[in-house]
Write a protein that holds these residues in place. Structure first.
Motif, PDB file in Angstrom:
ATOM      1  N   PRO A  93      25.416   3.791  93.532  1.00 25.03           N
ATOM      2  CA  PRO A  93      24.100   4.417  93.370  1.00 25.03           C
ATOM      3  C   PRO A  93      22.953   3.503  93.749  1.00 25.03           C
ATOM      4  CG  PRO A  93      25.058   3.858  91.233  1.00 25.03           C
ATOM      5  CD  PRO A  93      26.141   3.677  92.253  1.00 25.03           C
ATOM      6  N   ALA A  94      23.226   2.205  93.909  1.00 26.98           N
ATOM      7  CA  ALA A  94      22.155   1.291  94.287  1.00 26.98           C
ATOM      8  C   ALA A  94      21.769   1.439  95.746  1.00 26.98           C
ATOM      9  CB  ALA A  94      22.580  -0.150  94.018  1.00 26.98           C
ATOM     10  N   VAL A  95      22.678   1.976  96.560  1.00 22.52           N
ATOM     11  CA  VAL A  95      22.415   1.996  98.003  1.00 22.52           C
ATOM     12  C   VAL A  95      22.541   3.386  98.619  1.00 22.52           C
ATOM     13  CG1 VAL A  95      23.100  -0.402  98.306  1.00 22.52           C
ATOM     14  CG2 VAL A  95      24.822   1.387  98.495  1.00 22.52           C
ATOM     15  N   GLN A  96      23.038   4.367  97.896  1.00 23.88           N
ATOM     16  CA  GLN A  96      23.210   5.689  98.487  1.00 23.88           C
ATOM     17  C   GLN A  96      23.148   6.787  97.426  1.00 23.88           C
ATOM     18  OE1 GLN A  96      27.869   4.481  98.707  1.00 23.88           O
ATOM     19  NE2 GLN A  96      27.067   5.580 100.423  1.00 23.88           N
ATOM     20  N   GLU A  97      22.886   7.982  97.867  1.00 22.96           N
ATOM     21  CA  GLU A  97      22.834   9.132  96.976  1.00 22.96           C
ATOM     22  C   GLU A  97      24.258   9.582  96.646  1.00 22.96           C
ATOM     23  OE1 GLU A  97      21.314  13.294  98.153  1.00 22.96           O
ATOM     24  OE2 GLU A  97      19.543  12.220  97.442  1.00 22.96           O
TER      25      GLU A  97
ATOM     26  N   THR B 259      29.282  11.255  98.721  1.00 20.59           N
ATOM     27  CA  THR B 259      27.995  10.888  99.296  1.00 20.59           C
ATOM     28  C   THR B 259      27.258  12.082  99.893  1.00 20.59           C
ATOM     29  OG1 THR B 259      29.107  10.274 101.355  1.00 20.59           O
ATOM     30  CG2 THR B 259      28.681   8.505  99.762  1.00 20.59           C
ATOM     31  N   THR B 260      27.865  13.285  99.840  1.00 23.88           N
ATOM     32  CA  THR B 260      27.187  14.501 100.296  1.00 23.88           C
ATOM     33  C   THR B 260      27.450  15.624  99.310  1.00 23.88           C
ATOM     34  OG1 THR B 260      29.040  15.372 101.607  1.00 23.88           O
ATOM     35  CG2 THR B 260      27.523  13.829 102.713  1.00 23.88           C
ATOM     36  N   GLN B 261      26.524  16.576  99.263  1.00 24.27           N
ATOM     37  CA  GLN B 261      26.706  17.741  98.399  1.00 24.27           C
ATOM     38  C   GLN B 261      27.877  18.590  98.879  1.00 24.27           C
ATOM     39  OE1 GLN B 261      23.990  21.298  98.474  1.00 24.27           O
ATOM     40  NE2 GLN B 261      23.334  20.473  96.491  1.00 24.27           N
ATOM     41  N   HIS B 262      28.040  18.689 100.197  1.00 22.22           N
ATOM     42  CA  HIS B 262      29.146  19.474 100.748  1.00 22.22           C
ATOM     43  C   HIS B 262      30.492  18.963 100.237  1.00 22.22           C
ATOM     44  CE1 HIS B 262      31.391  21.851 103.721  1.00 22.22           C
ATOM     45  NE2 HIS B 262      32.139  20.768 103.864  1.00 22.22           N
TER      46      HIS B 262
ATOM     47  N   GLU C 225      33.420  20.751  98.076  1.00 23.03           N
ATOM     48  CA  GLU C 225      34.785  20.773  98.590  1.00 23.03           C
ATOM     49  C   GLU C 225      35.776  20.349  97.510  1.00 23.03           C
ATOM     50  OE1 GLU C 225      36.662  19.475 102.765  1.00 23.03           O
ATOM     51  OE2 GLU C 225      36.061  17.781 101.524  1.00 23.03           O
ATOM     52  N   ASP C 226      35.400  19.365  96.694  1.00 22.76           N
ATOM     53  CA  ASP C 226      36.261  18.962  95.577  1.00 22.76           C
ATOM     54  C   ASP C 226      36.564  20.145  94.671  1.00 22.76           C
ATOM     55  OD1 ASP C 226      36.349  16.372  96.422  1.00 22.76           O
ATOM     56  OD2 ASP C 226      35.059  15.563  94.846  1.00 22.76           O
ATOM     57  N   MET C 227      35.527  20.918  94.365  1.00 22.86           N
ATOM     58  CA  MET C 227      35.726  22.056  93.466  1.00 22.86           C
ATOM     59  C   MET C 227      36.569  23.148  94.110  1.00 22.86           C
ATOM     60  SD  MET C 227      32.025  22.265  91.583  1.00 22.86           S
ATOM     61  CE  MET C 227      31.053  21.889  93.056  1.00 22.86           C
ATOM     62  N   ALA C 228      36.400  23.336  95.419  1.00 22.15           N
ATOM     63  CA  ALA C 228      37.227  24.318  96.118  1.00 22.15           C
ATOM     64  C   ALA C 228      38.697  23.918  96.066  1.00 22.15           C
ATOM     65  CB  ALA C 228      36.756  24.454  97.566  1.00 22.15           C
ATOM     66  N   GLN C 229      38.971  22.605  96.181  1.00 23.41           N
ATOM     67  CA  GLN C 229      40.357  22.145  96.057  1.00 23.41           C
ATOM     68  C   GLN C 229      40.897  22.411  94.653  1.00 23.41           C
ATOM     69  OE1 GLN C 229      41.741  18.383  97.887  1.00 23.41           O
ATOM     70  NE2 GLN C 229      39.586  18.044  98.363  1.00 23.41           N
ATOM     71  N   GLU C 230      40.070  22.136  93.647  1.00 21.17           N
ATOM     72  CA  GLU C 230      40.496  22.408  92.269  1.00 21.17           C
ATOM     73  C   GLU C 230      40.823  23.890  92.098  1.00 21.17           C
ATOM     74  OE1 GLU C 230      37.985  21.024  89.167  1.00 21.17           O
ATOM     75  OE2 GLU C 230      37.575  19.106  90.155  1.00 21.17           O
ATOM     76  N   GLU C 231      40.035  24.748  92.737  1.00 17.23           N
ATOM     77  CA  GLU C 231      40.254  26.188  92.624  1.00 17.23           C
ATOM     78  C   GLU C 231      41.602  26.582  93.193  1.00 17.23           C
ATOM     79  OE1 GLU C 231      38.706  29.619  91.014  1.00 17.23           O
ATOM     80  OE2 GLU C 231      37.682  27.699  91.125  1.00 17.23           O
TER      81      GLU C 231
ATOM     82  N   PHE D 252      25.896  18.409  91.282  1.00 15.29           N
ATOM     83  CA  PHE D 252      24.809  17.624  90.728  1.00 15.29           C
ATOM     84  C   PHE D 252      24.773  16.279  91.455  1.00 15.29           C
ATOM     85  CE2 PHE D 252      28.623  17.131  88.194  1.00 15.29           C
ATOM     86  CZ  PHE D 252      28.775  15.767  88.072  1.00 15.29           C
ATOM     87  N   ARG D 253      23.680  15.558  91.312  1.00 18.27           N
ATOM     88  CA  ARG D 253      23.563  14.275  91.999  1.00 18.27           C
ATOM     89  C   ARG D 253      22.886  13.242  91.109  1.00 18.27           C
ATOM     90  NH1 ARG D 253      18.357  13.917  95.830  1.00 18.27           N
ATOM     91  NH2 ARG D 253      17.074  15.581  94.970  1.00 18.27           N
ATOM     92  N   VAL D 254      23.187  11.983  91.397  1.00 17.08           N
ATOM     93  CA  VAL D 254      22.486  10.867  90.755  1.00 17.08           C
ATOM     94  C   VAL D 254      21.150  10.718  91.459  1.00 17.08           C
ATOM     95  CG1 VAL D 254      22.526   8.388  90.314  1.00 17.08           C
ATOM     96  CG2 VAL D 254      24.640   9.710  90.173  1.00 17.08           C
TER      97      VAL D 254
END
Length: 265
Positions: A168-172, A220-223, A227-233, A248-250
């Protein structure tokens, strides 16, 4: 076919990836593998086809997809179980020149442990002998010969990549959460005629402020979070159809100190 990140805790800097074969939203099979940070090497960890989808060429199509996704990378296909050696005997490798089992260790030793590869090859050769299979031996480097000394000579050439990860110090950073809302709230939250801020506030009131999961896989991206949640589904459809996927994001405010966090090691 779906090529996706695969969130699993492993040591080192290689990125876990997964090729999934889906039939009507159901997982028919998968290949789990790791990719070197420079993208020039891939290591296959496992290949599995669900029983009801076997004998339908899914394993070969998934392996072809892996090769296509990494067209210049060395590939270590690993050691095989009995079903795996039978499949490999039938499979036509689209890139045998990039299969580390087919080339001398002097070409690929910085990416893979030569001793480990030698052990994999010996295991596969034993399985081929056991089941009377050819196993594409004509393509394999010095098939059936004892190569322990050569492997020992090249083992020191292996260089593990330095671990790098989201910080989080260098990227979203983005995470994801699947929630099942009460039916009435679900309708309100998904009502596109309502103000976005109002709907977000209703979600937060339901979930609870500061109650987001501490063990979410960071992206590092919302997409990638979605995608993580789609895999869980796909893996766990038991929650039903009325599932809300929340990303959500930091987000550090201007001038805000970075909170304490674990740096990738």
């Amino acid at each position: 076919m779906w090529l996706a990140d695969w969130k699993v805790k492993i040591p080192g800097a290689w990125t876990p990836r997964r090729v999934m074969a889906l039939v009507n939203g159901q997982m028919a099979g998968r290949i789990d593998f790791l990719v070197h940070p420079d993208g020039q090497a891939a290591s296959v960890w496992g290949l599995e086809v669900e029983p009801e989808f076997q004998r339908r060429n899914f394993a070969s199509v998934m392996m072809d997809a892996l090769n296509s996704a990494h067209p210049t990378a060395w590939i270590d296909h690993g050691g095989r179980q009995p079903d795996g050696v039978r499949w490999w005997d039938r499979y036509t490798d689209p890139a045998p020149e990039r299969n580390v089992h087919n080339r001398p260790p002097g070409e690929w030793a910085p990416y893979f442990d030569a001793l480990q590869v030698a052990a994999q090859r010996r295991k596969n050769a034993y399985q081929n002998e056991r089941f009377g299979l050819d196993g594409h031996r004509a393509a394999e480097y010095r098939y059936g010969e004892r190569l322990e000394q050569e492997a020992l000579e090249w083992a020191p050439a292996f260089r593990e990549a330095a671990a790098q990860g989201p910080d989080p110090a260098v990227q979203e950073l983005h995470g994801g959460l699947r929630v099942v809302l009460p039916p009435r709230l679900h309708r309100l939250v998904h009502d596109g005629r309502r103000d976005c801020g109002e709907r977000a506030e209703m979600l937060l009131e339901q979930i609870g402020h500061c109650a987001l999961p501490y063990d979410a896989g960071w992206n590092t991206t919302q997409h990638a979070a979605f995608e993580d949640m789609a895999q869980e589904e796909v893996r766990d459809p038991a929650l039903g159809k009325e599932v809300t996927h929340l990303a959500f994001r930091v987000w550090l405010l201007s001038g805000q100190d970075i909170p304490r966090h674990d740096l990738p090691g």
